[in-house]
Design an enzyme around this catalytic site. Sequence first.
Site, PDB file in Angstrom:
ATOM      1  N   HIS A 217       0.864  -1.198   0.000  1.00 11.53           N
ATOM      2  CA  HIS A 217       0.000   0.000   0.000  1.00 11.53           C
ATOM      3  C   HIS A 217       0.890   1.234   0.000  1.00 11.53           C
ATOM      4  O   HIS A 217       1.336   1.719   1.039  1.00 11.53           O
ATOM      5  CB  HIS A 217      -0.917  -0.030   1.230  1.00 11.53           C
TER       6      HIS A 217
ATOM      7  N   ASP B 217       1.755   7.088   2.201  1.00  9.13           N
ATOM      8  CA  ASP B 217       2.308   8.301   1.569  1.00  9.13           C
ATOM      9  C   ASP B 217       3.503   8.771   2.406  1.00  9.13           C
ATOM     10  O   ASP B 217       3.418   9.770   3.129  1.00  9.13           O
ATOM     11  CB  ASP B 217       1.230   9.389   1.514  1.00  9.13           C
TER      12      ASP B 217
ATOM     13  N   GLU C 150     -11.223   3.337   5.963  1.00  8.50           N
ATOM     14  CA  GLU C 150     -10.192   4.234   6.512  1.00  8.50           C
ATOM     15  C   GLU C 150     -10.939   5.296   7.322  1.00  8.50           C
ATOM     16  O   GLU C 150     -10.789   5.370   8.535  1.00  8.50           O
ATOM     17  CB  GLU C 150      -9.377   4.866   5.371  1.00  8.50           C
TER      18      GLU C 150
HETATM   19  N1  HPA Z   1      -6.547   7.445   1.400  1.00  7.89           N
HETATM   20  C1  HPA Z   1      -7.248   7.784   0.307  1.00  7.89           C
HETATM   21  N2  HPA Z   1      -6.691   8.285  -0.778  1.00  7.89           N
HETATM   22  C2  HPA Z   1      -5.378   8.449  -0.807  1.00  7.89           C
HETATM   23  C3  HPA Z   1      -4.604   8.124   0.292  1.00  7.89           C
HETATM   24  C4  HPA Z   1      -5.223   7.577   1.446  1.00  7.89           C
HETATM   25  O1  HPA Z   1      -4.609   7.226   2.478  1.00  7.89           O
HETATM   26  N3  HPA Z   1      -3.330   8.423  -0.062  1.00  7.89           N
HETATM   27  C5  HPA Z   1      -3.352   8.899  -1.323  1.00  7.89           C
HETATM   28  N4  HPA Z   1      -4.597   8.913  -1.782  1.00  7.89           N
HETATM   29 ZN    ZN Z   2      -3.685   4.808   0.603  1.00 11.01          ZN
END
Ligand code: HPA
Ligand code: ZN
Length: 334
Positions: A17, A279, A200
């Site tokens: 991821h 990220d 999330e």
């Molecule tokens: N969540 C959703 N979209 C995203 C993320 C994330 O953690 N990182 C980059 N795009």
């Molecule tokens: Zn992500």
Amino acid sequence: MNKIEKLIQKLPKAELHLHIEGSFEPELMFAIAKRNNINLPHDSVESLQATYEFNNLQEFLDIYYQGVNVLQTQQDYYDLTWAYLLKAQADNVVHTEIMFDPQSHTERGISIDTVINGIHQALVDAQTQLGISSFLIFSLLRHLSEQECLETLEQAVPHLDKIKAIGLDSSEMGHPPEKFTKLYKRAEELGLLKIAHAGEEGPPEYVWSAIDVLGIDRIDHGNRCLEDDNLVEYIKQKSLTLTVCPLSNLKLRVVDDLTHHPIKIMLDKGLNAMINSDDPAYFGGYVNDNFFAVADALDFSEEDIVQLVKNSFTGSFLSKDKIKEHIAQVDKLL
Ligand code: HPA
Ligand code: ZN
């Protein structure tokens, strides 16, 4: 380094991821902006980094899409990807499955060939020069319409030999998986595997529909599945892996403190959870930093680390034989 940190460093692992645009370090962003004659809205790395404080996913995304704007040439995409691969190698990542957001480039007039060819060439070089295998994941932006995503997916068709799976990211709330039913049907027709960010920020219902309506092969994040015992059982029954991102969860306030991070509970419940950086340029570290942070906060045992590392291979899209080989390699080092 303490004993657990040494073990984390020593073991080969997979990352599943990772948004390549989210690995864009400020120093490289400034260098690429300069060669493309683009003015960034900040005059130094420090003043840019000072904006990396987020109260939620959307505040992060607004800054993340801004950073992407300086990428223009195939060399830019190559350099971005190569910089991540060197970081991955330093963390003993031997296999990585990276996402990119085609729409954040094509909507600025960059051709999809430029983006894919630049990333792909770095991935090919990583196999020969760094010994890192990889797959590329074509991730669509869920805040856009399904029709726009379908049109972008068609642009992937000439590049299907370089793409393993479709993904779904960006703003989760208000954009449930079922909005993309046709998109995922089309991806399946094209022979792509399927993943999606779910749970999330979004509720357990979004995880249910990602599984049942979209038919995903892996869940990105999935934190909120723990609110629904039946869902936890269902995910286990289907042997779906959760790609968990601890420092991301902390920076985006999905958890208030790493001592409350659910990764240990996931393992204890028998879920196939594993650790990733999401990220890393924005969230404070690459994959080993994520391991170190939760190992410390949650007092992980060596068994926990070994389980997480093995889960990283089990959850990958590598062949069964390759997965077995990687796990045997881990066992050999214990
Ligand atoms: N969540 C959703 N979209 C995203 C993320 C994330 O953690 N990182 C980059 N795009
Ligand atoms: Zn992500």
